[in-house]
Design a protein around this motif. Structure first.
Motif, short mmCIF file in Angstrom:
data_model
loop_
_atom_site.label_atom_id
_atom_site.label_comp_id
_atom_site.label_asym_id
_atom_site.label_seq_id
_atom_site.Cartn_x
_atom_site.Cartn_y
_atom_site.Cartn_z
N ILE A 54 -10.30 12.48 38.36
CA ILE A 54 -9.70 12.31 39.69
C ILE A 54 -9.24 13.68 40.20
O ILE A 54 -8.58 14.43 39.48
N VAL A 55 -9.65 13.98 41.42
CA VAL A 55 -9.19 15.21 42.08
C VAL A 55 -8.28 14.78 43.23
O VAL A 55 -8.67 13.94 44.05
N LYS A 74 -0.28 17.37 50.46
CA LYS A 74 0.64 18.46 50.83
C LYS A 74 1.97 18.33 50.09
O LYS A 74 2.72 19.31 49.99
N ASP A 75 2.28 17.13 49.59
CA ASP A 75 3.54 16.92 48.87
C ASP A 75 3.31 17.12 47.37
O ASP A 75 2.65 16.32 46.73
N PRO A 76 3.87 18.19 46.81
CA PRO A 76 3.63 18.45 45.38
C PRO A 76 4.22 17.38 44.47
O PRO A 76 3.84 17.27 43.30
N GLU A 77 5.12 16.54 45.01
CA GLU A 77 5.73 15.49 44.20
C GLU A 77 4.99 14.16 44.32
O GLU A 77 5.42 13.17 43.74
N PRO A 105 2.99 10.96 43.73
CA PRO A 105 2.64 10.34 42.45
C PRO A 105 1.15 10.46 42.09
O PRO A 105 0.80 10.37 40.92
N PHE A 131 -0.56 12.98 41.80
CA PHE A 131 -0.81 14.09 40.88
C PHE A 131 -0.60 13.70 39.41
O PHE A 131 -1.15 14.32 38.53
N ALA A 172 -1.64 10.97 38.24
CA ALA A 172 -2.85 10.24 37.84
C ALA A 172 -4.08 11.14 37.86
O ALA A 172 -5.11 10.79 37.31
N ALA A 173 -3.95 12.30 38.52
CA ALA A 173 -5.12 13.15 38.75
C ALA A 173 -5.37 14.10 37.58
O ALA A 173 -4.48 14.39 36.78
N ASP A 174 -6.63 14.57 37.49
CA ASP A 174 -6.98 15.57 36.50
C ASP A 174 -6.86 16.96 37.10
O ASP A 174 -6.48 17.91 36.43
N TYR A 175 -7.27 17.06 38.37
CA TYR A 175 -7.18 18.34 39.07
C TYR A 175 -6.46 18.11 40.38
O TYR A 175 -6.70 17.10 41.05
N GLY A 176 -5.58 19.05 40.74
CA GLY A 176 -4.80 18.86 41.95
C GLY A 176 -4.76 20.11 42.80
O GLY A 176 -4.80 21.22 42.29
N ILE A 177 -4.71 19.86 44.11
CA ILE A 177 -4.52 20.97 45.04
C ILE A 177 -3.38 20.58 45.96
O ILE A 177 -3.41 19.49 46.55
N VAL A 178 -2.38 21.46 46.05
CA VAL A 178 -1.30 21.20 46.99
C VAL A 178 -1.64 21.96 48.27
O VAL A 178 -1.79 23.18 48.25
#
Lengths: 319, 249, 381
Positions: free
Chosen positions: A279-280, A284-287, A289, A291, A293-299
């Motif tokens: 899951i990618v 915009k909200d770094p908090e 939820p 993230f 569950a995700a494997d890769y994240g972009i804020v």
């Protein structure tokens, strides 16, 4: 005794899910030291049927008629072959058709049913399978206590194994009985990757801000050969059609790659995507939820991140 | 025609699932019970149809398999607008035994349109509706996303792989319904809540039946490893990871 | 003693919660920002029976008890106190007043549409120079034989513009002081009524607050509630019940802010762990819970007394005072727990904080509640 796997061609072709089901059947049959039968309903070219040998199909029964789908009619055809071949394990896809047929089939065969099982049985004697419950919040080990078992297999949970069998193909007429339901019309969505079958899904949430911003998302999906999807608020607002809604009360999906764009990750949404391999998340909200569950994240803000993603994936695909 | 809506009593969908020691049973203490979301949509649509087709639909009955603790859920269904309720006094074991109990009650109903949610939000077994139809030897239509009564005929739209189909079916039939049949479940009005108490709720004894599957063990799913954050200015890194590390593109 | 709710009470609570969390929440920030009256929601809540909850079914009400009303007010107020104040004024001031003190004709003519929520009521007591001190009414209702001639200005009137029915408190016999005051049912479309501009408030921004001016408005004699001079007693009696509504509203603001704080504290991390695991936050949440529980118990006690037909003025004053103070403290601390996010609209708690402030002011300020409570204890009447 044998293992019977029912697979569905679409427009005369098989998808990856069918190969996974054949591989699965092969492994179950070999563990039980039984014969494997693959049942195909619909007109399919000989080469396409032969190609199933790569995944371990040794015996194929092809009912080579285009029979309109009906729960009762298909149950009748499959149960007849299951009885004829003395199948004690019948495997179907956990697809719309598989889900429609399996419960009826189980009753007709006097079989115990386990739906949406994950991977191979944990044990054959007793026959124990793994599956999820409470919309992915818990894992369950379940024993099917009857002689005959019916399973639907969750997509992407067993994988594909390669073999080199040359299958024996039996072409048969169905003797299908008339159906009690009548199809008035059929509408097929063409030119789009289907959510249920998609390897990659690009999904948008409220963070997309409005239906007018879906263009770049659709572009990204097109580049990746992906299906498009959305979160519940988006379909409730009418930004996207209801059939795109992924989540607990919408569709439960299991792609290899799921992009959650502007989706905060409500528990109901996570329930619908928890079987995704990767899951990618972009939010915009770094908090948010999502993230967790995700494997890769972009804020970041989608207005600027999404075009960059589209561009970068385009370049990657071109190279 | 009478509409029967099969109701499953399930924990609120936001419940955190806990297990009893030994992990063989779910610990339901403190759980808030609700009508299974798909069953609630089925009931909502049934009521809308009855309101629009007074002549065609005589009665809406909700039916559940469960002990007395399922009654508040049935009463809520009555408050929402069902005319009467039936509770088969058996603790549900698996989808099969539930379907057997429902079939026993419904087999004598010939003028019946039976609605059942595609799945229940607890065991997600997608089974009861189809099993019930087979036990009744009645047609079933699964993945129904719209339902109408047109000139006395039951017209449904079902989702198929890659599209949808409009179908007419006969009575009795079992319709296995999903979201779309209604979008927002109906909230009971206060008048509904007050009249619910006076509506009939019949308790019937179940018949003997043996489950075919049994749960051996529950486990919490493994926690995902932590999310790897990527600089929005460096999408190439994401592509590289998806390609080389995750191997999904 | 029994702390269990009935099945009906729980169903009403659930229905209110479902409506609030599914429907009312949508666009609540937008409504607050632009002071948009929630007409769609008032209509929907009326259809569900929330606008005349406690009115007898004989007059088209829902026939519920006050406990149910408290439960519903709490749930609606968790999400949108602007909507719940509309509900509160209609239920516990206007409908209650007419049902308990009005004539059969008045009930048939005015109570029915109010209980169905087809018309909304307003309670016109406050004046530019008579807020908490209700005895010094400047609005006059001059006795003209078969009608009253109404003149004067009322201020800060909830539902001031949208109401179809006004209950107006006015002075008929100035020489008799508060014993000369009357209460009149006035049709909104009577000649001589003008409504001032919408008040631009700090909170409860989407409720419709106006001043209302009366210039030679003729009100038929049969629209007077009770005996000549009953108006002040009417206002005091009605406000006793009104306080339960506002107390329950404050309770909803308090418990709503607490629920948001709990959720946020479990999601948000600081210094590597969820902020819920920092004792400074955890203890704050414990204090919130204690205050919410106390406020709820006081509200339910007052409601129970009212349902039992026992005096409840003292209990409702205490409930209103305590719940309002708790709401102010909890919403302020909720903003603090949310930090920077708490100060922006998207996270709701800053709005709850602005709304909580009003519960300390209207339908009797916190100071007035202390007067009521102390007078009871000190036997000053």
């Amino acid at each position: 005794m044998s293992v019977l796997v029912y697979i569905e061609p679409r427009e005369g072709k098989f998808k990856k899910y069918s190969f996974e089901l054949v591989s699965y059947g092969q492994r179950v049959a070999s563990a039980l030291d039984q014969l494997l039968h693959i049942l195909v309903i619909g007109k399919v070219a000989r080469e396409e049927l032969n190609s199933l040998g790569q995944y371990g199909a040794t015996n194929i029964i092809n009912v080579s008629e285009d029979i309109p789908f009906d729960d009762q009619v298909f149950t009748g055809i499959i149960s007849n072959f299951a009885k004829q071949k003395e199948a004690n394990v019948v495997v179907l896809a956990h697809s719309l058709t598989g889900r429609a047929i399996a419960p009826r089939l189980a009753i007709r065969l006097g079989a115990g049913l386990s739906t949406a099982v994950n991977g191979l049985p944990a044990s054959y004697k007793p026959f124990i399978v793994n599956k999820k419950a409470f919309s992915g919040k818990t894992l369950v080990q379940q024993e099917i206590t009857t002689e005959v078992k019916v399973l639907t297999l969750s997509q992407n949970t067993a994988g594909i194994t390669e073999h080199s069998a040359s299958p024996v193909i039996e072409e048969i007429n169905s003797d299908a009985v008339a159906s009690a339901t009548k199809v008035v019309s059929t509408e097929v969505i063409t030119g789009k990757v289907l959510l249920n079958e998609a390897e990659i899904i690009v999904s948008g949430g409220r963070g997309m801000r409005g239906p007018e911003n879906w263009k770049p998302l659709e572009e990204l999906a097109q580049i990746l050969g992906a299906a498009t999807a959305c979160s519940r608020p988006v379909s409730d607002e009418g930004w996207r059609p209801h059939h795109e809604h992924v989540g607990q009360t919408g569709k439960v999906v299991a792609p290899s790659l799921y992009f959650a764009l502007g989706i905060s990750g409500a528990i109901q949404h996570l329930a619908g995507i928890s079987s995704s391999k990767v899951i990618v998340a972009v939010n915009k909200d770094p908090e948010a939820p999502i993230f967790s569950a995700a494997d890769y994240g972009i804020v970041g803000d989608l207005q600027s991140v999404l075009p960059k993603m589209t561009e970068a994936f385009r370049k990657f695909k071109a190279s | 025609m009478n509409i029967f809506v099969c109701i499953s009593n399930v924990p609120d969908t936001t419940t955190r699932i806990k297990y009893k020691p030994g992990n063989k049973e779910v610990d339901y203490t403190g759980v808030q019970w609700i009508i299974n979301p798909w069953d609630e949509l089925a009931l909502t649509r049934a009521i809308e149809l009855k309101e629009a087709n007074q002549a065609a639909i005589q009665k809406i009955t909700v039916i559940t398999v469960g002990k007395a603790d399922a009654e508040p859920t049935l009463r809520k269904a009555l408050a929402i607008g069902a005319d009467d309720a039936i509770r088969v006094d058996v603790a549900p074991e698996d989808a099969y035994t539930t379907a057997v109990q429902l079939a026993e009650v419904l087999k004598s109903e010939k003028d019946a349109l039976i609605l059942s949610g595609v799945e229940s939000s607890d065991f997600n077994s997608w089974s009861v509706g189809g099993m019930l139809a087979e036990l009744l030897d009645a047609p079933s239509v699964s993945a129904v996303s719209s339902l109408n009564i047109e000139a006395g005929n039951v017209v449904v739209t079902r989702e198929i792989e890659g599209g949808k189909q409009t179908i007419t079916t006969t009575i009795p039939s079992v319709l296995i319904v999903q979201k779309g049949i209604a979008i927002i479940p109906r909230i009971p009005s206060m008048r509904g809540i007050m009249t619910a108490r006076t509506k009939p709720l019949k308790v019937v004894q179940g018949i003997a039946s043996q489950p075919m599957v049994k749960v051996l063990d529950y486990q919490a799913p493994a926690q995902k490893s932590s999310c790897r954050m990527i600089d929005p200015e460096n999408i190439e890194e994401l592509i590289d990871l998806l390609h080389r590390e995750a191997r999904v593109i | 003693m029994n702390f269990e709710f009935t099945e009906e009470q729980l169903m009403i609570q659930q229905a209110a919660r479902d409506y609030a969390q599914r429907e009312l929440i949508q666009d609540v920030i937008e409504r607050d920002t632009h002071s948009i009256y929630p007409s769609k929601h008032v209509k929907a809540l009326a259809e569900l029976g929330f606008m005349g909850m406690m009115v007898s079914p004989e007059y088209d009400g829902s026939g519920m008890d006050t406990i149910s009303y408290v439960l519903a007010m709490e749930e609606i107020s968790k999400i949108d106190a602007s909507t719940s104040v509309i509900m509160s004024v209609n239920n516990s001031l206007v409908c209650y007043g007419i049902e308990h003190f009005g004539t059969e004709e008045q009930k048939q003519k005015y109570l029915r549409p109010l209980a169905r929520g087809e018309k909304i009521g307003a309670f016109l007591l406050s004046e530019p120079e008579a807020g908490s001190d209700a005895t010094s009414q400047r609005t006059t209702a001059e006795d003209k034989g078969d009608y009253y001639l109404l003149n004067g200005t009322k201020n800060w009137i909830t539902n001031g513009n949208t109401a179809g029915t006004y209950l107006v408190i006015a002075q008929t016999h100035p020489e008799k002081g508060h014993k000369g005051i009357n209460v009149l049912i006035v049709d909104r479309d009577s000649a001589g009524i003008s409504v001032g501009p919408h008040e631009d408030k700090m909170g409860m921004r989407s409720s419709d607050t106006h001043s209302v001016m009366f210039t030679d408005v003729k009100v038929p004699k049969e629209n007077r509630i009770g005996e000549d001079g009953f108006g002040f007693k009417f206002a005091m009696k009605t406000l006793e019940g009104g306080r339960i509504g506002i107390a329950a509203q404050a309770l909803g603001l308090a418990s709503g802010a607490m629920e948001r704080s709990i959720k946020y504290a479990q999601e948000r991390k600081a210094f590597g762990i969820e902020i819920a695991k920092h004792q400074s936050v955890a203890f704050k949440i414990a204090e919130m819970a204690i205050k919410v529980e106390n406020a709820r118990n006081l509200c339910l006690k007052a409601a129970w007394l009212k349902d039992q037909g026992k005096p409840y003025g003292y209990a409702s004053a205490m409930a209103k005072y305590y719940a309002a103070e708790a709401a102010m403290w909890i919403t302020t601390e909720a903003v603090q727990i949310h930090g920077g996010y708490g100060y922006v609209k998207e996270y709701h708690v800053e709005r709850l904080m602005r709304e909580a402030k009003l519960t300390q002011i209207y339908e009797g300020t916190s100071e007035i509640q202390k007067i009521v409570i102390s007078r009871e204890l000190l036997h000053i009447h």
